[in-house]
Design a protein around this motif. Sequence first.
Motif, mmCIF file in Angstrom:
data_model
loop_
_atom_site.group_PDB
_atom_site.id
_atom_site.type_symbol
_atom_site.label_atom_id
_atom_site.label_comp_id
_atom_site.label_asym_id
_atom_site.label_seq_id
_atom_site.Cartn_x
_atom_site.Cartn_y
_atom_site.Cartn_z
ATOM 1 N N HIS A 140 0.846 -1.191 0.000
ATOM 2 C CA HIS A 140 0.000 0.000 0.000
ATOM 3 C C HIS A 140 0.885 1.246 0.000
ATOM 4 C CE1 HIS A 140 -3.023 2.880 1.223
ATOM 5 N NE2 HIS A 140 -2.292 3.198 2.259
ATOM 6 N N VAL A 141 1.932 1.215 0.832
ATOM 7 C CA VAL A 141 2.844 2.360 0.900
ATOM 8 C C VAL A 141 3.510 2.587 -0.460
ATOM 9 C CG1 VAL A 141 5.006 3.192 1.944
ATOM 10 C CG2 VAL A 141 3.283 2.091 3.379
ATOM 11 N N LEU A 142 3.959 1.488 -1.090
ATOM 12 C CA LEU A 142 4.653 1.610 -2.380
ATOM 13 C C LEU A 142 3.745 2.219 -3.443
ATOM 14 C CD1 LEU A 142 6.588 -1.783 -2.505
ATOM 15 C CD2 LEU A 142 7.554 0.505 -2.234
ATOM 16 N N ARG A 143 2.489 1.765 -3.456
ATOM 17 C CA ARG A 143 1.539 2.302 -4.449
ATOM 18 C C ARG A 143 1.322 3.789 -4.238
ATOM 19 N NH1 ARG A 143 -1.293 -2.511 -3.906
ATOM 20 N NH2 ARG A 143 -2.619 -1.592 -2.307
ATOM 21 N N LEU A 144 1.167 4.164 -2.967
ATOM 22 C CA LEU A 144 0.904 5.567 -2.665
ATOM 23 C C LEU A 144 2.123 6.428 -2.996
ATOM 24 C CD1 LEU A 144 -1.541 7.032 -1.648
ATOM 25 C CD2 LEU A 144 -0.624 6.931 0.660
ATOM 26 N N VAL A 145 3.309 5.912 -2.690
ATOM 27 C CA VAL A 145 4.541 6.647 -2.978
ATOM 28 C C VAL A 145 4.612 6.965 -4.472
ATOM 29 C CG1 VAL A 145 7.052 6.330 -3.203
ATOM 30 C CG2 VAL A 145 5.925 5.870 -1.019
ATOM 31 N N GLU A 146 4.300 5.971 -5.286
ATOM 32 C CA GLU A 146 4.351 6.128 -6.738
ATOM 33 C C GLU A 146 3.377 7.231 -7.184
ATOM 34 O OE1 GLU A 146 6.320 4.438 -8.740
ATOM 35 O OE2 GLU A 146 5.519 5.260 -10.620
ATOM 36 N N LYS A 147 2.170 7.178 -6.632
ATOM 37 C CA LYS A 147 1.149 8.177 -6.985
ATOM 38 C C LYS A 147 1.586 9.572 -6.552
ATOM 39 C CE LYS A 147 -3.554 6.622 -7.344
ATOM 40 N NZ LYS A 147 -4.794 6.367 -6.607
ATOM 41 N N LEU A 148 2.023 9.659 -5.305
ATOM 42 C CA LEU A 148 2.389 10.969 -4.764
ATOM 43 C C LEU A 148 3.598 11.546 -5.495
ATOM 44 C CD1 LEU A 148 1.951 10.258 -0.944
ATOM 45 C CD2 LEU A 148 0.475 11.636 -2.411
ATOM 46 N N GLY A 149 4.467 10.651 -5.950
ATOM 47 C CA GLY A 149 5.677 11.094 -6.638
ATOM 48 C C GLY A 149 5.380 11.832 -7.932
ATOM 49 N N HIS A 150 4.230 11.537 -8.523
ATOM 50 C CA HIS A 150 3.871 12.209 -9.778
ATOM 51 C C HIS A 150 3.069 13.485 -9.537
ATOM 52 C CE1 HIS A 150 5.598 9.134 -12.239
ATOM 53 N NE2 HIS A 150 4.909 8.195 -11.610
ATOM 54 N N GLY A 151 2.825 13.809 -8.275
ATOM 55 C CA GLY A 151 2.066 15.022 -7.974
ATOM 56 C C GLY A 151 2.858 15.934 -7.055
ATOM 57 N N ARG A 152 2.179 16.956 -6.557
ATOM 58 C CA ARG A 152 2.880 17.883 -5.660
ATOM 59 C C ARG A 152 2.094 18.072 -4.372
ATOM 60 N NH1 ARG A 152 7.776 19.568 -7.050
ATOM 61 N NH2 ARG A 152 7.410 21.673 -6.249
ATOM 62 N N TRP A 153 1.308 17.082 -4.012
ATOM 63 C CA TRP A 153 0.451 17.231 -2.840
ATOM 64 C C TRP A 153 1.255 17.298 -1.550
ATOM 65 C CZ3 TRP A 153 -0.666 13.344 -6.479
ATOM 66 C CH2 TRP A 153 -1.757 13.620 -7.294
ATOM 67 N N PRO A 154 0.824 18.207 -0.665
ATOM 68 C CA PRO A 154 1.436 18.183 0.667
ATOM 69 C C PRO A 154 1.127 16.851 1.328
ATOM 70 C CG PRO A 154 0.128 20.170 0.366
ATOM 71 C CD PRO A 154 -0.180 19.275 -0.793
ATOM 72 N N THR A 155 2.099 16.289 1.982
ATOM 73 C CA THR A 155 1.928 14.953 2.549
ATOM 74 C C THR A 155 2.437 14.918 3.984
ATOM 75 O OG1 THR A 155 2.207 13.990 0.369
ATOM 76 C CG2 THR A 155 2.568 12.519 2.229
ATOM 77 N N LEU A 156 1.662 14.261 4.829
ATOM 78 C CA LEU A 156 2.051 14.126 6.227
ATOM 79 C C LEU A 156 2.329 12.658 6.516
ATOM 80 C CD1 LEU A 156 2.372 15.650 8.886
ATOM 81 C CD2 LEU A 156 -0.070 15.326 9.306
ATOM 82 N N LEU A 157 3.552 12.377 6.949
ATOM 83 C CA LEU A 157 3.929 10.999 7.265
ATOM 84 C C LEU A 157 3.918 10.806 8.780
ATOM 85 C CD1 LEU A 157 6.983 10.707 4.834
ATOM 86 C CD2 LEU A 157 4.624 9.943 4.443
ATOM 87 N N LEU A 158 3.176 9.809 9.210
ATOM 88 C CA LEU A 158 3.044 9.558 10.647
ATOM 89 C C LEU A 158 3.659 8.219 10.986
ATOM 90 C CD1 LEU A 158 -0.732 10.536 10.742
ATOM 91 C CD2 LEU A 158 1.174 11.986 11.444
ATOM 92 N N GLY A 159 4.152 8.095 12.182
ATOM 93 C CA GLY A 159 4.700 6.799 12.590
ATOM 94 C C GLY A 159 5.804 6.968 13.620
ATOM 95 N N GLU A 160 6.024 5.891 14.347
ATOM 96 C CA GLU A 160 7.064 5.893 15.372
ATOM 97 C C GLU A 160 8.429 6.137 14.751
ATOM 98 O OE1 GLU A 160 6.923 2.144 17.430
ATOM 99 O OE2 GLU A 160 4.831 2.416 17.981
ATOM 100 N N THR A 161 9.368 6.459 15.587
ATOM 101 C CA THR A 161 10.722 6.671 15.085
ATOM 102 C C THR A 161 11.284 5.367 14.508
ATOM 103 O OG1 THR A 161 12.924 7.447 15.642
ATOM 104 C CG2 THR A 161 11.737 6.350 17.390
ATOM 105 N N GLY A 162 11.977 5.486 13.385
ATOM 106 C CA GLY A 162 12.606 4.313 12.769
ATOM 107 C C GLY A 162 11.691 3.509 11.859
ATOM 108 N N THR A 163 10.484 4.004 11.602
ATOM 109 C CA THR A 163 9.566 3.232 10.755
ATOM 110 C C THR A 163 9.777 3.515 9.264
ATOM 111 O OG1 THR A 163 7.885 4.913 11.221
ATOM 112 C CG2 THR A 163 7.688 2.820 12.396
ATOM 113 N N GLY A 164 10.625 4.464 8.943
ATOM 114 C CA GLY A 164 10.949 4.701 7.539
ATOM 115 C C GLY A 164 10.319 5.955 6.949
ATOM 116 N N LYS A 165 10.008 6.931 7.794
ATOM 117 C CA LYS A 165 9.341 8.136 7.273
ATOM 118 C C LYS A 165 10.251 8.890 6.304
ATOM 119 C CE LYS A 165 8.449 9.708 11.465
ATOM 120 N NZ LYS A 165 8.952 8.587 12.284
ATOM 121 N N GLU A 166 11.521 8.992 6.671
ATOM 122 C CA GLU A 166 12.432 9.719 5.784
ATOM 123 C C GLU A 166 12.651 8.954 4.479
ATOM 124 O OE1 GLU A 166 15.756 11.557 7.588
ATOM 125 O OE2 GLU A 166 16.519 12.293 5.662
#
Length: 345
Positions: A22-48
């Motif tokens: 699900h994350v991979l699909r969304l990343v691909e979609k978001l990568g083709h746009g310029r939408w502001p995006t908020l990434l949530l999750g504990e430290t070390g989960t891969g937000k960066e």
Amino acid sequence: MVATSETIRSHVLVGQSPRNHHVLRLVEKLGHGRWPTLLLGETGTGKEVVARSIHNVESSGPFVTIDCSSLVGPLMESELFGHVKGAFTGAVALKVGLIETAHGGTAFFDEIGELPLDMQAKLLRVLQEKEFRPVGSLLQRHSDFRIVAATNRDLAKEVEKGTFRRDLFYRLNVVSLRLAPLRDRKEDIPALIAHFITRYGKNHTLTQEALEAMLSYEWPGNIRELENCIQHMVAVNTGPLLHVPDLPSMLQNHLAAKRAQYFSAAASGSATSLKPLGEALAHDHRAPVDPNAPRSPVLPLSEVERQAILGALEFTNGDRAVAAHLLGIGRTTLYRKLKEYQLAV
Ligand SMILES: Nc1ncnc2c1ncn2[C@@H]1O[C@H](COP(=O)(O)OP(=O)(O)O)[C@@H](O)[C@H]1O
Ligand SMILES: [Mg+2]
């Protein structure tokens, strides 16, 4: 600190769990746009890593990381917006801020929840007007970038408390993506281990016991902790097989606690209800881990094969040619099976 270039070597999003797909699909979609995006999750989960992956889909312009937790004190505003020469004591030359550096690319605001309210107001203005004023300047400057923000805080709660601006929250929360903690996607652990062994190891292979310990551990530091664990194991190990004694102390403690639990239950007579130690892990390592699943008394053939391969490698001290010979298979077959069982890469 603030990083404006590649501080992470790999942006590969490893993982086979449905959540990761699900994350991979969304990343691909978001990568083709310029939408502001908020990434949530504990430290070390891969937000960066996710932020960089979004940027890398088209890789246009710079990727600028702005670590809001390290932006403190009087220089924060000039770090973000820059300053003109002579704006304050010590401003001996013009400085271009991170906001301007991100023009045409992606600004990754890490730990956005740490940004003080006055800076939140200024950031909101940049996002709305695409304009800002460097410290000490009368002139507006222009910067247009995609914003990806990350936090491990509950920003909605911060909004209620008045420590985070509601308008900025809505502005950032156009798309939000929550990254699951590693303990909730243990099926990704074998692939992540293989990935980190490739990165940090040579021909290293993990023993079944070590894998079991890693699969039953909760990983409070998530993928970062798993990565450190593999680095540790590779560093302290002398041969190609990574064993339980190579595990870092947190995992050793975890194993010791599990053993103590097992033996105290055995001593108190409830042994009949006990499952074998490490049982949660003694099934196909690629399947989702369900610690409560009943264990069949029969080992699947694939498991027998896996253990035979591990045993042969251990016996031959990692010599694959000899191991293949002893197993009665060709070297290519052994390589294929190692890959199949994610034992090495
Ligand atoms: N899906 C993934 N695949 C491979 N490595 C990952 C993945 N997610 C995180 N990592 C690695 O784990 C470490 C922590 O990731 P990071 O993005 O810094 O987490 P966060 O920003 O949530 O604290 C990094 O070294 C990163 O390379
Ligand atoms: Mg981070």
